[in-house]
Design an enzyme around this catalytic site. Structure first.
Site, PDB file in Angstrom:
ATOM      1  N   THR A 382       0.834  -1.207   0.000  1.00 50.35           N
ATOM      2  CA  THR A 382       0.000   0.000   0.000  1.00 50.35           C
ATOM      3  C   THR A 382       0.870   1.259   0.000  1.00 50.35           C
ATOM      4  O   THR A 382       1.940   1.297   0.617  1.00 50.35           O
ATOM      5  CB  THR A 382      -0.982   0.063   1.194  1.00 50.35           C
ATOM      6  OG1 THR A 382      -1.714  -1.162   1.258  1.00 50.35           O
ATOM      7  CG2 THR A 382      -1.966   1.207   1.061  1.00 50.35           C
ATOM      8  N   THR A 400      -2.828  -0.167  -3.592  1.00 44.54           N
ATOM      9  CA  THR A 400      -2.206  -1.303  -2.912  1.00 44.54           C
ATOM     10  C   THR A 400      -2.133  -2.539  -3.789  1.00 44.54           C
ATOM     11  O   THR A 400      -2.940  -2.683  -4.718  1.00 44.54           O
ATOM     12  CB  THR A 400      -3.003  -1.636  -1.622  1.00 44.54           C
ATOM     13  OG1 THR A 400      -2.279  -2.577  -0.851  1.00 44.54           O
ATOM     14  CG2 THR A 400      -4.371  -2.196  -1.938  1.00 44.54           C
ATOM     15  N   SER A 453     -11.724  -2.560   2.652  1.00 48.38           N
ATOM     16  CA  SER A 453     -10.372  -2.010   2.745  1.00 48.38           C
ATOM     17  C   SER A 453     -10.303  -0.995   3.879  1.00 48.38           C
ATOM     18  O   SER A 453     -11.320  -0.435   4.293  1.00 48.38           O
ATOM     19  CB  SER A 453     -10.035  -1.321   1.421  1.00 48.38           C
ATOM     20  OG  SER A 453      -8.857  -0.565   1.543  1.00 48.38           O
ATOM     21  N   SER A 454      -9.089  -0.769   4.360  1.00 44.72           N
ATOM     22  CA  SER A 454      -8.879   0.297   5.352  1.00 44.72           C
ATOM     23  C   SER A 454      -8.321   1.562   4.719  1.00 44.72           C
ATOM     24  O   SER A 454      -8.069   2.549   5.427  1.00 44.72           O
ATOM     25  CB  SER A 454      -7.903  -0.181   6.431  1.00 44.72           C
ATOM     26  OG  SER A 454      -8.430  -1.281   7.115  1.00 44.72           O
ATOM     27  N   GLY A 476      -2.169  -1.323   6.195  1.00 45.87           N
ATOM     28  CA  GLY A 476      -3.273  -2.199   6.605  1.00 45.87           C
ATOM     29  C   GLY A 476      -4.236  -1.430   7.501  1.00 45.87           C
ATOM     30  O   GLY A 476      -4.532  -0.261   7.252  1.00 45.87           O
TER      31      GLY A 476
HETATM   32  N1  GLY Z   1      -4.875  -4.094   1.698  1.00 48.88           N
HETATM   33  C1  GLY Z   1      -5.106  -3.319   2.831  1.00 48.88           C
HETATM   34  C2  GLY Z   1      -6.377  -2.583   2.772  1.00 48.88           C
HETATM   35  O1  GLY Z   1      -6.864  -2.304   1.690  1.00 48.88           O
HETATM   36  O2  GLY Z   1      -6.945  -2.301   3.793  1.00 48.88           O
END
Ligand code: GLY
Length: 571
Positions: A382, A400, A453-454, A476
């Site tokens: 990311t 990401t 996703s975060s 993350g």
């Molecule tokens: N791959 C981490 C997120 O999208 O949260």
């Protein structure tokens, strides 16, 4: 003040050493200086913040190949003072969703009893249909001023000239990737391009030049033929072949069905400011908005000292509530109903803020009911780009490939990494994913669906609708907590951009019930104070990598997170 050239040069180099600079007419902050420079070059060539963000993103796909790339996906939040295609029509807001989609061959139960426990996280089966090319080109076609060739040129140059391996690359490889290759005897052969090109058969060192002319070839095709080169042409063909050679059953139909989705950003409020964030399937927009709305309702926020126990406790409680709601309610709104309005409802925010207990934290059962997860890896793939221009337009985009080097599968002969975004779905109900996140059935795998996703691209506007802050992060679930803290550092503590990023951070994600402190805070009175409030406090490595731009009196104050070693650039 009248600065001599020598003094000015000293001041600028000191600022640059802090990863921070003020630019009068536009700025770009990205995870790698080559990407920031690519964006700034667009600004100098007459482009706007969209051109800058798109050029920086394509350049990042080359120079941070383990974080993001054309084999991945992302989100972009845009605020423009006027529509470049319809001048005079007034401000425009847009949220581009180019998160990867699950292919047709998978379903909710595909990985539940799969014999290979890492199948959703590494290898061909973890690959979802990439979205970055469609998303970046959609935003550029709708809002950019420069040609497609112009915004892709810096990335092509970077791929062909190469980039030097830096500290962050080495840390990621040493802590995350090489141990994987040591544990899995077949990995060297199975992921041969990663092993030979990116890891140099395990001998990669800081300063090594990584050239990616094959990816340059893919970017040239995209510059010439647009998204069709990727989704219907030779690049798409290479993606399907590579994933399927490692166990997937991707088809060209999966690729041709992909489209970036344009939506309205979430707009929430914090002390008279408007906060624009990404709607689901990002959980970040809602989570950052909820946290700020709750904190606005706690008068202690205005008196608590920065990174005091009272402050970290309050922000931690807000994060616990936000992550509990993330786990319960969030998924892809094209498949499940996500009650965004209810989650941001004034009465609901009042109720959650009223539940804070200044004297103790509550057991995680008070916030939710899923089993506790494990600690998450040190960092993730990311990367984030923040961009502003001379007109006052702003773009925040986060992209990401999921974990470091994504699935480890590369699309030959183009040599770019394919994502492993399957792991961001609820691949095994009740079990935590690689980030220790426990998620609900709402985020179950379904063909065509986008995983929760975060990623939290964020733009804050002042009371007059002018851009005040542009921010976002990698890391993350720590994306949410690091974006929130860096933004609060500017809004609440009035820190310059560089200081807002270098300040140590903490993280809570509700489950597991742990308040992590960056090691700089590990043995401090803060840790003691938080333990006295009932928190299970543990030290850990870097919490997120934030890229931030802040409006300053004399221009745009931009900073790249020292944790990842980027530098901003501007005009
Ligand atoms: N791959 C981490 C997120 O999208 O949260």
């Amino acid at each position: 003040m009248n600065l001599t050239a020598g003094v000015l040069a000293t001041v600028l180099s000191a600022a640059a050493a802090l990863g921070q600079s003020v630019y009068p007419s536009g700025a770009v902050a990205a995870d790698h200086v080559v990407a920031s420079r690519a964006g700034a070059r667009m600004l100098r060539e007459g482009g706007n913040a969209v051109d800058a963000a798109v050029a920086a993103s394509f350049a990042l796909s080359v120079t941070r190949p383990y974080s993001c790339g054309i084999g991945g996906g992302g989100f972009m939040v845009v605020h423009l003072v006027d529509d470049p295609r319809h001048p005079g029509s007034g401000p425009v807001r847009a949220a581009f969703n180019y998160r990867e989609t699950a292919p047709a061959w998978v379903g909710p139960d595909t990985f539940v009893a799969h014999p290979d426990p890492i199948a959703p996280a590494r290898g061909g089966k973890s690959v979802c249909v990439p979205g970055t090319v469609a998303g970046l080109l959609a935003a550029h076609e709708r809002f950019g001023l420069l040609s497609r060739g112009a915004v892709l040129a810096p990335a092509i140059e970077a791929a062909e000239a190469g980039f030097a391996v830096d500290d962050h690359y080495m840390t990621s490889v040493r802590e995350d990737v090489l141990p994987f290759f040591e544990r899995h005897a077949d990995a060297r052969e199975r992921f041969a391009f990663v092993w030979s090109r990116f890891l140099r058969e395990g001998r990669v060192e800081k300063g090594d030049l990584v050239r990616l002319p094959e990816q340059g070839g893919a970017l040239r095709l995209i510059a010439r033929d647009g998204a069709a080169a990727f989704y219907a042409g030779p690049v798409g063909d290479a993606i399907v072949r590579a994933a399927n050679a490692d166990g997937a059953r991707l088809t060209m139909d999966d690729l041709s069905r992909f489209a970036a989705v344009r939506a309205e950003p979430i707009a929430s409020h914090y002390r008279g400011l408007t906060v624009l964030g990404m709607p689901p399937p990002s959980s970040g927009g809602v989570a950052v908005a909820q946290a700020l709305e709750m904190l606005e309702r706690r008068p202690e926020l205005l008196t608590a000292a920065h990174n005091s126990a009272a402050y970290a406790h309050m922000v931690g409680e807000a994060l616990k509530h936000a992550f509990a709601d993330r786990a319960r309610w969030m998924g892809d709104p094209a498949f499940v109903e996500v009650p965004v309005a209810a989650l941001l409802d004034e009465g609901y925010m009042d109720a959650l803020a009223a539940r804070f207990d200044g004297a103790r934290t509550l057991a995680s059962e008070a916030y939710g009911s899923s089993p506790a997860g494990e600690d998450a890896p040190e960092d993730s793939g990311t990367a984030h780009v923040s961009a502003v221009d001379r007109w006052g337009n702003a773009v925040a985009c986060t992209e990401t490939v999921n974990l470091i080097f994504g699935s480890f599968v590369t699309a030959e002969p183009f040599g770019f990494v394919l994502n492993d975004t399957m792991d961001d779905f609820t691949a095994r109900p009740g079990a935590p994913n690689e980030f220790g996140l426990v998620q609900s059935r709402r985020n179950a795998i379904e063909p065509g669906k986008r995983a929760l996703s975060s990623m939290s691209p964020t733009i804050v506007l002042d009371g007059e609708g002018r851009v005040r802050v542009v921010a976002g992060a990698a890391g993350g679930p720590r994306i949410i907590s690091s974006t929130l803290q860096a933004t609060l550092n500017v809004l609440r503590f009035d820190m310059p951009a560089g200081q807002a990023l270098s300040a140590p951070r903490f993280h809570h994600q509700w489950k597991p019930d742990v308040l992590w402190l960056e090691r700089a805070l590990g043995d401090s009175p803060l840790a003691e104070g938080l333990r006295a409030l009932g928190h299970d406090v543990r030290p850990r490595g870097p919490i997120g990598n934030v890229q931030i731009i802040r409006r300053a009196e004399d221009g745009w104050d931009a900073a790249a997170d020292p944790r990842k070693g980027g530098l901003p650039d501007g005009h």
